[in-house]
Scaffold this motif. Structure first.
Motif, mmCIF file in Angstrom:
data_model
loop_
_atom_site.group_PDB
_atom_site.id
_atom_site.type_symbol
_atom_site.label_atom_id
_atom_site.label_comp_id
_atom_site.label_asym_id
_atom_site.label_seq_id
_atom_site.Cartn_x
_atom_site.Cartn_y
_atom_site.Cartn_z
ATOM 1 N N GLY A 24 0.806 -1.217 0.000
ATOM 2 C CA GLY A 24 0.000 0.000 0.000
ATOM 3 C C GLY A 24 0.831 1.255 0.000
ATOM 4 O O GLY A 24 0.408 2.292 -0.499
ATOM 5 N N ALA A 25 2.054 1.184 0.550
ATOM 6 C CA ALA A 25 2.890 2.374 0.648
ATOM 7 C C ALA A 25 3.676 2.648 -0.623
ATOM 8 O O ALA A 25 4.302 3.681 -0.760
ATOM 9 N N ALA A 26 3.669 1.696 -1.553
ATOM 10 C CA ALA A 26 4.421 1.875 -2.783
ATOM 11 C C ALA A 26 3.871 3.061 -3.581
ATOM 12 O O ALA A 26 2.708 3.415 -3.472
ATOM 13 N N SER A 27 4.736 3.662 -4.393
ATOM 14 C CA SER A 27 4.311 4.788 -5.218
ATOM 15 C C SER A 27 3.172 4.381 -6.138
ATOM 16 O O SER A 27 3.166 3.282 -6.681
ATOM 17 N N ILE A 28 2.200 5.272 -6.300
ATOM 18 C CA ILE A 28 1.124 5.022 -7.247
ATOM 19 C C ILE A 28 1.729 4.963 -8.639
ATOM 20 O O ILE A 28 2.468 5.847 -9.039
ATOM 21 N N GLY A 29 1.408 3.894 -9.368
ATOM 22 C CA GLY A 29 1.962 3.756 -10.718
ATOM 23 C C GLY A 29 3.467 3.585 -10.698
ATOM 24 O O GLY A 29 4.170 4.144 -11.530
ATOM 25 N N ALA A 30 3.968 2.816 -9.736
ATOM 26 C CA ALA A 30 5.410 2.679 -9.560
ATOM 27 C C ALA A 30 6.103 2.095 -10.786
ATOM 28 O O ALA A 30 7.291 2.291 -10.986
ATOM 29 N N GLU A 31 5.354 1.370 -11.627
ATOM 30 C CA GLU A 31 5.945 0.792 -12.828
ATOM 31 C C GLU A 31 6.104 1.831 -13.940
ATOM 32 O O GLU A 31 6.792 1.591 -14.917
ATOM 33 N N SER A 32 5.445 2.970 -13.813
ATOM 34 C CA SER A 32 5.443 3.964 -14.876
ATOM 35 C C SER A 32 6.677 4.858 -14.809
ATOM 36 O O SER A 32 7.117 5.258 -13.736
ATOM 37 N N SER A 33 7.221 5.180 -15.997
ATOM 38 C CA SER A 33 8.342 6.124 -16.061
ATOM 39 C C SER A 33 7.839 7.543 -16.298
ATOM 40 O O SER A 33 8.629 8.480 -16.359
ATOM 41 N N ARG A 34 6.526 7.701 -16.436
ATOM 42 C CA ARG A 34 5.936 9.017 -16.699
ATOM 43 C C ARG A 34 5.347 9.570 -15.404
ATOM 44 O O ARG A 34 4.151 9.557 -15.189
ATOM 45 N N ARG A 35 6.246 10.045 -14.555
ATOM 46 C CA ARG A 35 5.821 10.543 -13.250
ATOM 47 C C ARG A 35 6.473 11.892 -12.974
ATOM 48 O O ARG A 35 7.658 12.088 -13.246
ATOM 49 N N MET A 36 5.690 12.833 -12.427
ATOM 50 C CA MET A 36 6.250 14.126 -12.059
ATOM 51 C C MET A 36 5.790 14.526 -10.658
ATOM 52 O O MET A 36 4.712 14.147 -10.215
ATOM 53 N N LEU A 37 6.645 15.274 -9.991
ATOM 54 C CA LEU A 37 6.383 15.749 -8.635
ATOM 55 C C LEU A 37 5.929 17.195 -8.713
ATOM 56 O O LEU A 37 6.532 18.014 -9.415
ATOM 57 N N LEU A 38 4.854 17.547 -7.982
ATOM 58 C CA LEU A 38 4.310 18.904 -7.989
ATOM 59 C C LEU A 38 4.642 19.618 -6.681
ATOM 60 O O LEU A 38 4.486 19.048 -5.598
ATOM 61 N N LEU A 39 5.048 20.875 -6.792
ATOM 62 C CA LEU A 39 5.368 21.701 -5.622
ATOM 63 C C LEU A 39 4.503 22.952 -5.627
ATOM 64 O O LEU A 39 4.579 23.767 -6.556
ATOM 65 N N HIS A 40 3.686 23.117 -4.608
ATOM 66 C CA HIS A 40 2.769 24.257 -4.518
ATOM 67 C C HIS A 40 3.503 25.541 -4.140
ATOM 68 O O HIS A 40 4.660 25.519 -3.704
ATOM 69 N N ALA A 73 -1.014 1.196 -27.508
ATOM 70 C CA ALA A 73 -0.087 1.143 -28.627
ATOM 71 C C ALA A 73 -0.151 2.402 -29.490
ATOM 72 O O ALA A 73 0.875 2.879 -29.980
ATOM 73 N N SER A 74 -1.346 2.958 -29.689
ATOM 74 C CA SER A 74 -1.482 4.100 -30.589
ATOM 75 C C SER A 74 -1.624 5.439 -29.868
ATOM 76 O O SER A 74 -1.625 6.490 -30.488
ATOM 77 N N ILE A 75 -1.755 5.393 -28.546
ATOM 78 C CA ILE A 75 -1.851 6.599 -27.720
ATOM 79 C C ILE A 75 -0.839 6.457 -26.588
ATOM 80 O O ILE A 75 -0.790 5.407 -25.933
ATOM 81 N N PRO A 76 0.002 7.476 -26.329
ATOM 82 C CA PRO A 76 1.014 7.326 -25.267
ATOM 83 C C PRO A 76 0.392 7.136 -23.895
ATOM 84 O O PRO A 76 -0.719 7.611 -23.634
ATOM 85 N N PRO A 77 1.091 6.431 -22.996
ATOM 86 C CA PRO A 77 0.585 6.251 -21.638
ATOM 87 C C PRO A 77 0.359 7.593 -20.942
ATOM 88 O O PRO A 77 1.005 8.593 -21.260
ATOM 89 N N ASN A 78 -0.578 7.609 -19.999
ATOM 90 C CA ASN A 78 -0.879 8.834 -19.265
ATOM 91 C C ASN A 78 0.253 9.192 -18.305
ATOM 92 O O ASN A 78 0.883 8.309 -17.713
#
Length: 251
Positions: A24-40, A73-78
């Motif tokens: 449960g503590a693992a990063s959401i979408g941990a397998e994805s390389s398309r991840r960004m961190l947001l800073l308010h 395949a025809s649309i990039p991952p989110n």
């Protein structure tokens, strides 16, 4: 029998519970390389930042990031994102002209980048200045490796971190971190920050003042995070994928 078996059963249950907590503590979408961190920015929180349509929020900006149900395949991952909270009463990442608390915030952001396996960082106002510091440290080999930073309304940081950006500006051997600087016509500070990131820095001009750009930023920059991380193609919320030139590929 009795007590020994009970102890064994309790130990097994504890092990299963620990495993479940770990998952449960693992990063959401941990397998994805398309991840960004947001800073308010200052004066708000991570939760308010992603949900607020006001000038201090990122809701309209994030609305530009495609959320396709037909990615494949025809649309990039989110792209996925995680908003980090400053953890202070007033939402500030540091206080005063001397930058009190800034070192702690830099360490917190760099730790989150590693934990979230994020390849990019997006910041607004104080969060943008903090993102610029983290990106500079990455380019100079002094922090975790990231591929890009999107800086919305960044100002030059207090010393000695301003010296860090100047060192990056003057260091021809520094590694490349792609940066997108979102600047309004009245925002001269952001232009000074952009100059420190060299010729690779891109600028998106908008008329939103101190706010982040609206949802059109994704299309105007041709899916900036996808493009600068070597994607083959990009898309908006509707319609077919659009291909980049082959020179965009990063091997």
């Amino acid at each position: 029998g009795g007590p020994g078996m009970l102890r064994c059963l309790l130990a097994c249950l504890a092990a299963h519970a620990a495993a479940a907590m770990s998952i449960g503590a693992a990063s959401i979408g941990a397998e994805s390389s398309r991840r960004m961190l947001l800073l308010h920015g200052s004066g708000t929180s991570a939760g308010a930042f992603v949900n607020s349509p006001t000038a201090s929020g990122a809701k309209r900006f994030l609305a530009g990031v495609p959320r396709r149900a037909d990615a494949g395949a025809s649309i990039p991952p989110n792209w996925q994102y995680h908003a980090l909270d400053a953890g202070t009463d007033d939402g500030s990442w540091w206080t005063g002209d001397d930058g009190k608390g800034l070192e702690k915030s830099v360490a917190s952001v760099e730790r989150a980048l590693v934990e979230q396996a994020a390849v990019g960082i997006v910041g607004h106002e104080q969060g943008a200045t903090l993102a610029a510091i983290v990106a500079a440290r990455s380019a100079l080999g002094e922090g975790p490796r990231i591929k890009f930073a999107v800086l919305c309304g960044a100002a030059m940081p207090p010393p000695p971190h301003a010296a860090l950006l100047h060192r990056l500006r003057d260091d021809s051997a520094a590694g490349a971190v792609q940066t997108l600087h979102c600047i309004s016509p009245t925002d001269s500070d952001s232009a000074a920050v952009a100059a420190c990131f060299g010729q690779e820095a891109e600028t998106l001009f908008h008329d939103g003042g101190g706010a982040m750009p609206g949802p059109g930023w994704w299309e105007e920059t041709r899916g900036y995070p996808e493009r600068v991380t070597g994607g083959r193609f990009w898309c908006t919320q509707v319609g077919p994928a659009r291909y980049y030139a082959t020179g965009n590929m990063v091997m």
